[in-house]
Design an enzyme around this catalytic site. Structure first.
Site, PDB file in Angstrom:
ATOM      1  CD  GLU A   1      66.184  47.348  21.653  1.00 47.00           C
ATOM      2  OE1 GLU A   1      67.443  46.810  21.326  1.00 47.00           O
ATOM      3  OE2 GLU A   1      65.329  46.666  21.095  1.00 47.00           O
TER       4      GLU A   1
ATOM      5  CB  SER B   1      61.744  40.161  26.206  1.00 46.06           C
ATOM      6  OG  SER B   1      61.784  39.673  24.958  1.00 46.06           O
TER       7      SER B   1
ATOM      8  CG  ASP C   1      63.551  39.993  12.432  1.00 47.70           C
ATOM      9  OD1 ASP C   1      63.237  39.947  11.390  1.00 47.70           O
ATOM     10  OD2 ASP C   1      62.999  39.254  13.220  1.00 47.70           O
TER      11      ASP C   1
END
Length: 296
Positions: free
Chosen positions: A152, A196, A73
Site C-alpha cells: 500500500e 486493519s 512477510d
C-alpha cells in the site's frame, strides 16, 4: 522430470539467527540437487557459509531463474518488490516470521524439501501480484524503489492530528476527507494495513485498487474499490503541524505540504510468486487471519 529452475538465489532476513540457520540448511539441500546457487550479499554474511557465490538483489534479478526469500512477510515484501523492479524473476517465500501470509511455505524440514522439490521442477501454482507507483509533484528525484509499493501507499497524520485531502479519480473529483489519513492498497495489501483500517479483502488476482479512509471524521465515509487502470490524484488541503507523511509499504516516509499533489497508479511490473500446486488463497485467509472462524 528435470528441474525447471537451475540457477537459484537465496535471500534471507538479516541479523536473525534462525533465518541464517535455515539459509545454511537450504543451501546444503539445493547443492545436493545439483543446482547452481547464489546467496544475497548480506544474507551470506550472516551465515557460516564459505566459498559461495554472492550477489546483490539487482544482480540476482538479472542472473537467476528463481529467488527463495526466507523470513517474514516484511522481508518478503521488501525483497520481492525490489527484485521485480529489475526482472520478472519468480519468488518463493519460506516463513520464518510471525504471520507468514505471503511466505506460504512452512519451514518444517521434510515438508519444505518436498514442496521445494516440486516447485523447482515446475509443479507449482502462480500468483501475479500487482504493484502501485506514486509521484509527489515536488519530489521528482525520488529513487524508483521509494516509489513502488506491493502492499500500500499511505498518507497518514503526524502525532494523530487530523488533516484534509481532496481525491480525484481519472481526473474527476471523487471526494474530500478530514481524518487521520488514506490508504491506497493493492489486492495483496488488502489483508494488511488496509484490512486493519476496515477495508475489504480482495483476491490477489483481482484487477482492483482499494481506497480506505483512516478514522475519517464522518459517519458516511466508506472504502472504495476501483479499477487498477485508474489514476488517483490526492491533494493535501490543510493540516495542523507537523505535516502529514506519505509512506510506501511502511517505509520511505516523505513529508507532505499543503497543496502538494500525490499521484498513484498501477506499476508496470508485477511480483510473480510460486506456491505449491495445491495452494488455496482462501485456506490462507482461514488459517492465518481466522476468517469465518466459529467462535462458539
Amino acid at each position: 522430470m528435470a528441474f525447471k529452475y537451475h540457477k537459484v538465489a537465496i535471500v534471507g532476513k538479516h541479523y536473525k539467527k534462525e533465518v541464517s540457520q535455515m539459509v545454511e540448511t537450504l543451501y546444503a539441500y539445493l547443492q545436493q540437487q545439483g543446482l547452481e546457487i547464489i546467496v544475497e550479499n548480506d544474507t551470506a554474511a550472516d551465515t557460516s557459509l564459505v566459498n559461495v557465490a554472492i550477489a546483490s538483489l539487482k544482480e540476482i534479478a538479472l542472473r537467476c531463474d528463481v529467488a527463495i526469500v526466507v523470513g517474514g512477510d516484511g522481508n518478503f515484501l521488501k525483497a520481492s518488490r525490489l527484485l521485480a523492479l529489475y526482472s520478472n524473476i519468480p519468488v518463493i517465500g519460506i516463513n520464518k516470521g510471525k504471520l507468514g501470509f505471503l511466505t506460504t511455505l512452512a519451514a518444517d524440514d521434510n515438508a519444505l524439501k518436498n514442496d521445494l522439490y516440486a516447485i523447482l521442477k515446475g509443479d507449482s501454482s502462480v500468483t501475479k501480484m500487482s504493484m502501485l507507483k506514486c509521484r509527489v509533484d515536488n519530489n521528482l528525484r525520488a529513487p524508483l524503489e521509494a516509489s513502488i509499493a506491493l502492499n500500500e501507499i499511505a498518507i497518514t497524520a503526524s502525532r494523530g492530528l487530523m488533516f484534509g485531502l481532496k481525491v480525484f479519480i481519472d481526473g474527476r473529483y471523487a471526494f474530500d476527507q478530514r481524518g487521520d489519513g488514506l490508504i491506497v492498497s493493492t489486492p495483496t495489501g488488502s489483508t494488511a494495513h488496509a484490512m486493519s483500517a476496515g477495508g475489504p479483502i480482495l483476491n490477489p488476482n483481482q484487477n482492483s485498487v482499494v481506497l480506505v479512509p483512516i478514522c475519517s471524521h464522518s459517519l458516511n465515509s466508506r472504502p472504495l474499490v476501483i479499477s487498477d487502470e485508474s489514476v488517483i490524484d490526492i491533494y493535501i488541503t490543510d493540516y495542523n503541524d507537523p505535516e502529514p507523511v506519505l509512506s510506501i509499504d511502511g517505509r520511505h516516509d516523505t513529508i507532505l505540504k499543503a497543496h502538494q499533489k500525490v499521484t498513484i497508479q498501477k506499476a508496470r511490473k508485477k511480483v510473480t510468486v510460486l506456491h505449491t500446486k495445491d495452494y488455496n488463497y482462501y485456506d490462507t485467509l482461514r488459517e492465518k487471519l481466522g476468517w469465518s472462524k466459529v467462535l462458539f
